[in-house]
Write a protein that holds these residues in place. Structure first.
Motif, mmCIF file in Angstrom:
data_model
loop_
_atom_site.group_PDB
_atom_site.id
_atom_site.type_symbol
_atom_site.label_atom_id
_atom_site.label_comp_id
_atom_site.label_asym_id
_atom_site.label_seq_id
_atom_site.Cartn_x
_atom_site.Cartn_y
_atom_site.Cartn_z
ATOM 1 N N ASP A 19 0.729 -1.326 0.017
ATOM 2 C CA ASP A 19 0.175 0.047 -0.133
ATOM 3 C C ASP A 19 0.825 1.167 0.083
ATOM 4 O O ASP A 19 0.692 2.149 -0.790
ATOM 5 N N LEU A 20 2.006 1.214 0.647
ATOM 6 C CA LEU A 20 2.912 2.402 0.770
ATOM 7 C C LEU A 20 3.553 2.719 -0.705
ATOM 8 O O LEU A 20 3.583 3.722 -1.107
ATOM 9 N N ALA A 21 3.996 1.490 -1.373
ATOM 10 C CA ALA A 21 4.484 1.655 -2.500
ATOM 11 C C ALA A 21 3.663 2.222 -3.405
ATOM 12 O O ALA A 21 3.738 2.975 -4.292
ATOM 13 N N ARG A 29 3.123 14.108 -1.545
ATOM 14 C CA ARG A 29 2.736 15.396 -2.371
ATOM 15 C C ARG A 29 2.025 16.258 -1.502
ATOM 16 O O ARG A 29 2.133 17.538 -1.604
ATOM 17 N N ALA A 30 1.145 15.947 -0.713
ATOM 18 C CA ALA A 30 0.304 16.677 0.374
ATOM 19 C C ALA A 30 1.183 17.419 1.172
ATOM 20 O O ALA A 30 0.945 18.659 1.362
ATOM 21 N N TRP A 51 2.326 29.390 -11.027
ATOM 22 C CA TRP A 51 1.682 28.440 -10.491
ATOM 23 C C TRP A 51 1.867 26.879 -10.582
ATOM 24 O O TRP A 51 2.249 26.119 -9.953
ATOM 25 N N LYS A 52 1.564 26.941 -12.029
ATOM 26 C CA LYS A 52 1.528 25.444 -12.567
ATOM 27 C C LYS A 52 3.191 25.051 -12.678
ATOM 28 O O LYS A 52 3.110 23.766 -12.390
ATOM 29 N N ALA A 53 3.943 25.718 -12.847
ATOM 30 C CA ALA A 53 5.447 25.293 -12.655
ATOM 31 C C ALA A 53 5.674 24.887 -11.427
ATOM 32 O O ALA A 53 6.439 23.748 -11.103
ATOM 33 N N LYS A 54 5.266 25.550 -10.248
ATOM 34 C CA LYS A 54 5.573 24.960 -9.023
ATOM 35 C C LYS A 54 4.859 23.673 -8.537
ATOM 36 O O LYS A 54 5.386 22.806 -8.013
ATOM 37 N N ILE A 55 3.639 23.736 -9.031
ATOM 38 C CA ILE A 55 2.807 22.348 -8.710
ATOM 39 C C ILE A 55 3.469 21.016 -9.654
ATOM 40 O O ILE A 55 3.543 19.937 -8.953
ATOM 41 N N LEU A 56 3.753 21.515 -10.888
ATOM 42 C CA LEU A 56 4.537 20.443 -11.764
ATOM 43 C C LEU A 56 5.809 19.745 -10.951
ATOM 44 O O LEU A 56 6.076 18.667 -11.094
ATOM 45 N N ALA A 57 6.358 20.676 -10.541
ATOM 46 C CA ALA A 57 7.883 20.450 -9.786
ATOM 47 C C ALA A 57 7.562 19.580 -8.649
ATOM 48 O O ALA A 57 8.266 18.555 -8.307
ATOM 49 N N VAL A 58 6.550 19.774 -7.640
ATOM 50 C CA VAL A 58 6.064 19.059 -6.852
ATOM 51 C C VAL A 58 5.795 17.657 -7.359
ATOM 52 O O VAL A 58 6.047 16.432 -6.821
ATOM 53 N N LYS A 59 4.797 17.461 -8.361
ATOM 54 C CA LYS A 59 4.716 16.277 -9.037
ATOM 55 C C LYS A 59 5.842 15.447 -9.395
ATOM 56 O O LYS A 59 5.798 14.247 -9.385
ATOM 57 N N LYS A 60 6.706 16.189 -9.988
ATOM 58 C CA LYS A 60 7.762 15.527 -10.583
ATOM 59 C C LYS A 60 8.685 14.966 -9.384
ATOM 60 O O LYS A 60 9.282 13.859 -9.553
ATOM 61 N N ALA A 61 8.796 15.636 -8.302
ATOM 62 C CA ALA A 61 9.510 15.124 -7.194
ATOM 63 C C ALA A 61 9.065 14.023 -6.429
ATOM 64 O O ALA A 61 9.704 13.352 -5.746
ATOM 65 N N HIS A 62 7.700 13.957 -6.503
ATOM 66 C CA HIS A 62 7.075 12.696 -5.855
ATOM 67 C C HIS A 62 5.838 12.084 -6.962
ATOM 68 O O HIS A 62 4.746 12.220 -6.971
ATOM 69 N N PRO A 63 6.541 11.489 -7.919
ATOM 70 C CA PRO A 63 5.897 10.737 -8.980
ATOM 71 C C PRO A 63 4.778 9.545 -8.661
ATOM 72 O O PRO A 63 5.219 8.988 -7.774
ATOM 73 N N LYS A 64 3.749 9.288 -9.332
ATOM 74 C CA LYS A 64 3.000 8.313 -9.276
ATOM 75 C C LYS A 64 3.955 7.058 -9.743
ATOM 76 O O LYS A 64 4.423 6.840 -10.454
ATOM 77 N N PRO A 65 3.622 5.982 -9.028
ATOM 78 C CA PRO A 65 4.368 4.730 -9.148
ATOM 79 C C PRO A 65 3.455 4.112 -10.687
ATOM 80 O O PRO A 65 2.436 4.414 -10.833
#
Length: 66
Positions: A19-21, A29-30, A51-65
Motif C-alpha cells: 500500500d505504501l509503494a 505530495r500533500a 503556479w503550474k510550474a511549482k505544482i509540476l515540480a512537486v509532482k515530478k519530485a513525488h511521481p506516481k508509481p
C-alpha cells in the motif's frame, strides 16, 4: 507468538508495504504542496503559469508509481 501469529504479522507487513509503494506519493505530495492560501496568493502575484510550474515540480519530485 505462534507460527500463525508470525505469518499474520508478515502478511500484514507485506500488505502495508504494498500500500505504501502504491499510495505513498499521495502523502508526500500533500506535505510538499503549499497551503491553498499560499497557492492562491502565488497565482495572484505571479500568474497561473508560474503556479503550474511549482505544482509540476512537486509532482515530478513525488511521481506516481507505474
Amino acid at each position: 507468538m505462534t507460527e500463525q501469529d508470525i505469518a499474520q504479522r508478515n502478511a500484514d507487513n507485506a500488505a502495508y508495504a504494498a500500500d505504501l509503494a502504491a499510495n505513498g506519493y499521495k502523502s508526500d505530495r500533500a506535505a510538499a504542496y503549499p497551503s491553498i492560501e499560499d497557492q492562491l496568493d502565488d497565482i495572484y502575484h505571479n500568474g497561473l503559469d508560474a503556479w503550474k510550474a511549482k505544482i509540476l515540480a512537486v509532482k515530478k519530485a513525488h511521481p506516481k508509481p507505474d
